[in-house]
Every structure is written in structure tokens, then in C-alpha cells.
Design an enzyme around this catalytic site. Structure first.
Site, PDB file in Angstrom:
ATOM      1  N   ARG A   1       0.830  -1.202   0.000  1.00 44.13           N
ATOM      2  CA  ARG A   1       0.000   0.000   0.000  1.00 44.13           C
ATOM      3  C   ARG A   1       0.867   1.256   0.000  1.00 44.13           C
ATOM      4  O   ARG A   1       0.961   1.960  -0.982  1.00 44.13           O
ATOM      5  CB  ARG A   1      -0.948  -0.004   1.207  1.00 44.13           C
ATOM      6  CG  ARG A   1      -2.118   0.992   1.080  1.00 44.13           C
ATOM      7  CD  ARG A   1      -1.752   2.457   1.306  1.00 44.13           C
ATOM      8  NE  ARG A   1      -1.241   2.719   2.644  1.00 44.13           N
ATOM      9  CZ  ARG A   1      -0.831   3.917   3.045  1.00 44.13           C
ATOM     10  NH1 ARG A   1      -0.859   4.956   2.202  1.00 44.13           N
ATOM     11  NH2 ARG A   1      -0.347   4.098   4.254  1.00 44.13           N
ATOM     12  N   ASP A   2       1.509   1.531   1.098  1.00 44.57           N
ATOM     13  CA  ASP A   2       2.283   2.768   1.218  1.00 44.57           C
ATOM     14  C   ASP A   2       3.446   2.791   0.230  1.00 44.57           C
ATOM     15  O   ASP A   2       3.870   3.856  -0.207  1.00 44.57           O
ATOM     16  CB  ASP A   2       2.815   2.912   2.655  1.00 44.57           C
ATOM     17  CG  ASP A   2       3.368   4.291   2.926  1.00 44.57           C
ATOM     18  OD1 ASP A   2       2.750   5.267   2.484  1.00 44.57           O
ATOM     19  OD2 ASP A   2       4.421   4.393   3.577  1.00 44.57           O
TER      20      ASP A   2
ATOM     21  N   HIS B   1       7.765   4.751  11.785  1.00 46.32           N
ATOM     22  CA  HIS B   1       7.585   4.673  10.329  1.00 46.32           C
ATOM     23  C   HIS B   1       8.571   5.650   9.704  1.00 46.32           C
ATOM     24  O   HIS B   1       8.290   6.848   9.610  1.00 46.32           O
ATOM     25  CB  HIS B   1       6.132   5.041   9.976  1.00 46.32           C
ATOM     26  CG  HIS B   1       5.793   4.925   8.532  1.00 46.32           C
ATOM     27  ND1 HIS B   1       4.877   4.009   8.054  1.00 46.32           N
ATOM     28  CD2 HIS B   1       6.235   5.601   7.452  1.00 46.32           C
ATOM     29  CE1 HIS B   1       4.764   4.149   6.732  1.00 46.32           C
ATOM     30  NE2 HIS B   1       5.575   5.121   6.358  1.00 46.32           N
TER      31      HIS B   1
ATOM     32  N   HIS C   1      11.083   6.937   6.655  1.00 51.09           N
ATOM     33  CA  HIS C   1      11.537   6.940   5.267  1.00 51.09           C
ATOM     34  C   HIS C   1      13.044   7.178   5.263  1.00 51.09           C
ATOM     35  O   HIS C   1      13.610   7.711   6.229  1.00 51.09           O
ATOM     36  CB  HIS C   1      10.807   8.029   4.476  1.00 51.09           C
ATOM     37  CG  HIS C   1       9.374   7.696   4.204  1.00 51.09           C
ATOM     38  ND1 HIS C   1       8.830   7.718   2.939  1.00 51.09           N
ATOM     39  CD2 HIS C   1       8.363   7.320   5.027  1.00 51.09           C
ATOM     40  CE1 HIS C   1       7.550   7.378   2.995  1.00 51.09           C
ATOM     41  NE2 HIS C   1       7.251   7.132   4.259  1.00 51.09           N
TER      42      HIS C   1
ATOM     43  N   CYS D   1       5.845   9.591  -1.004  1.00 50.51           N
ATOM     44  CA  CYS D   1       4.536  10.143  -0.696  1.00 50.51           C
ATOM     45  C   CYS D   1       4.147  11.130  -1.778  1.00 50.51           C
ATOM     46  O   CYS D   1       4.914  12.061  -2.062  1.00 50.51           O
ATOM     47  CB  CYS D   1       4.537  10.843   0.664  1.00 50.51           C
ATOM     48  SG  CYS D   1       2.936  11.591   1.060  1.00 50.51           S
TER      49      CYS D   1
ATOM     50  N   ASN E   1      10.204   4.126   1.837  1.00 48.43           N
ATOM     51  CA  ASN E   1      10.269   3.643   3.212  1.00 48.43           C
ATOM     52  C   ASN E   1      11.569   2.887   3.429  1.00 48.43           C
ATOM     53  O   ASN E   1      12.200   2.416   2.477  1.00 48.43           O
ATOM     54  CB  ASN E   1       9.107   2.685   3.473  1.00 48.43           C
ATOM     55  CG  ASN E   1       7.755   3.353   3.405  1.00 48.43           C
ATOM     56  OD1 ASN E   1       7.343   4.014   4.349  1.00 48.43           O
ATOM     57  ND2 ASN E   1       7.053   3.177   2.296  1.00 48.43           N
TER      58      ASN E   1
END
Length: 284
Positions: free
Chosen positions: A13-14, A205, A207, A238, A247
Site C-alpha cells: 500500500r504505502d 515509520h 523513510h 509520498c 520507506n
């Protein structure tokens, strides 16, 4: 004793949401099916957002319908509003996530709303999730730096975390969305957030834009966090954070944690194969 640390896989997803070209449903399903064999407890696989804004995630229901589900894995979906929540429920997502920003500039760019307005919108989703018995995770973006507002005050992060906690989030993931957070600023942010929510209900989380993701993982470990989001193959970025890279790679994080005698429970061979799939998807 070996420390138990969980990696929450967010690549499908991300990670894939920021790819320039559309990734086929079949490729997404193949990646998720491989990841399902690696030992993850949770994998984020879909986002029920408007395809106008995030076209990569338009096939979320198809992805959830086609994956080969493993009973021990919770398949998560991002749901920014009631329409998204209803879609996730119909697609049989195991849990949902809502997301807020710690900076006004990013909130307006990403959600077209102020922070307070966005949190008010999520109240209905949170109430529906509670009524449905659906576990709900929270995300906070821009926990150290914002592409529009610059440095973000730790107290601003803590305020949003508290709001998500009060809505019923079982865990809140703290996102260094730009990937430029300095370890000392990550530490200051965590000190403030821990006043609102205990470490065992927080996730990191990070990056890796500036190559400091693993340093920031170490800072979070020292503060007691034992869950970290990562994307296989370093997928990600993003759409609303210009210049943000991917990420932290799952395979790099897993190796880093093992060096620190932490047990992730993951199969190195499987995540290595999954990383190759992820990289091949990006190259095609």
C-alpha cells in the site's frame, strides 16, 4: 534474552501508491502472496481512497478478493472516510487505518482540511469501526518535518496521537514522511508522544531519504518501541511530500534488527525473494 520486534509490512500500500505507472492487480497479488509466507503478522495491502487522487490504489477490493489469505496474517486497508470504510468492510479487510498530520500545511495538501477538521472527519469512521468490531490503527504524518511548514513541534505530534488514541486506535504509527528527521529530533518527538501513549502502542515509520532511517529506528528502540513499518524493496514515497524517498526497506530493517539480537520472526529467504519481486515491478 532475544528481544521480540515486529515489522509491519506496508509495501503493497504505502510503497506502491507512489509508483509513477499503474501496477497491475496481478503483480500486487503476487507480491502480497509472497509476503504472506514470510512470517508477518500484519500486511497493509490496500487503500480505499478516491482513485482520482491515488490511482494506484483503485483496485483495492480486487486485491483483497484475489490474495491467498493466510490465517495468521491481518490484512489492513487505509480508509480516510466512511465511503472508504464501507469499501474495506465489503472487501473483508481485517483491520483499517486512519491517518492525520502533525502539520497544518501537509494536512491541507493531503486531506484538503485543517488538522482539527480532518480529525473530526475521522470520528465517524472510528465510531463505525468500533461498532463493527474492526481493529483501527492510526498514522501521524510529518512527525519531525513538513515539506510546507518546516520543523514540526513535538507537542503538535503528541496532540494528534492523543486524538487518535481517544478515537480508539489500538496503535499509532509515527511517520517521518520526508525521511529527513534527525535522531535528536526524533528522540524529542518520542519523549512528548510517550506522555500520551505508551511505547507498546506506538510504531516507528521511517523513510530513508537522508539515509538516517536505521539510526532513527535505534532511537525508537531505546525509547521502548517494538513495532516498525517497512516496505519490501524500499518501495514508497509520498505523493504529497515532494522529494520524499521510499520507506526503509524491510530486508534492511530485518538485518539491522538481527544485528542487535532482535527477533522479527521473518524468513530471510522469503523477504529477499519478495524484495526482488518488488524491484522487478518497479522496473517494468
Amino acid at each position: 534474552m532475544t528481544e521480540q520486534v515486529e515489522i509491519f509490512e506496508v509495501g503493497p500500500r504505502d510503497g506502491l501508491q507512489n509508483e509513477a505507472r499503474l501496477i497491475s492487480t496481478a503483480d500486487k497479488v503476487a507480491l502480497i502472496d509472497m509476503l504472506s509466507q514470510a512470517g508477518f503478522r500484519r500486511i497493509e495491502v490496500a487503500s480505499f481512497v478516491s482513485p482520482k487522487w491515488v490511482p494506484q490504489m483503485a483496485d483495492g477490493a480486487d486485491v483483497l478478493a484475489q490474495i491467498d489469505r493466510v490465517e495468521s496474517v491481518s490484512y489492513a486497508a487505509l480508509t480516510p472516510n466512511m465511503r472508504g470504510f464501507d469499501g474495506a468492510v465489503k472487501a473483508r479487510a481485517d483491520e483499517i487505518a486512519i491517518f492525520g498530520s502533525a502539520s497544518e500545511g501537509f494536512s491541507k495538501a493531503n486531506l484538503n482540511a485543517t488538522i482539527d477538521e480532518s480529525l473530526a472527519r475521522f470520528a465517524d469512521v472510528a465510531a463505525a469501526a468500533k461498532a463493527e468490531g474492526m481493529p483501527m490503527r492510526g498514522y501521524v504524518s510529518c512527525v519531525t518535518d513538513c515539506p510546507f511548514d518546516g520543523e514540526v513541534a513535538p507537542g503538535d505530534v503528541a496532540r494528534v496521537v492523543a486524538a487518535l488514541r481517544d478515537m480508539g486506535a489500538y496503535e499509532v504509527s509515527l511517520g517521518d514522511t520526508l525521511g529527513r528527521g534527525l535522531p535528536e529530533r526524533v528522540d524529542a518527538m518520542l519523549a512528548a508522544v510517550l506522555e500520551e501513549m505508551p511505547a507498546d502502542r506506538l510504531a516507528g515509520h521511517f523513510h530513508d531519504t537522508a539515509g538516517r532511517a536505521l539510526e532513527n529506528v535505534d532511537v525508537a528502540l531505546a525509547r521502548g518501541l517494538r513495532v516498525f513499518d517497512a516496505a519490501v524493496g524500499g518501495l514508497g514515497g509520498c505523493p504529497y511530500a515532494p522529494g520524499a524517498a521510499g520507506n526503509v526497506a524491510t530486508e534492511a530493517l530485518d538485518a539491522h534488527l538481527r544485528e542487535r539480537e532482535c527477533d522479527t520472526g521473518l524468513d530471510v529467504n522469503v523477504i529477499t525473494q519478495a524484495a526482488e519481486i518488488a524491484k522487478s515491478v518497479r522496473r517494468v
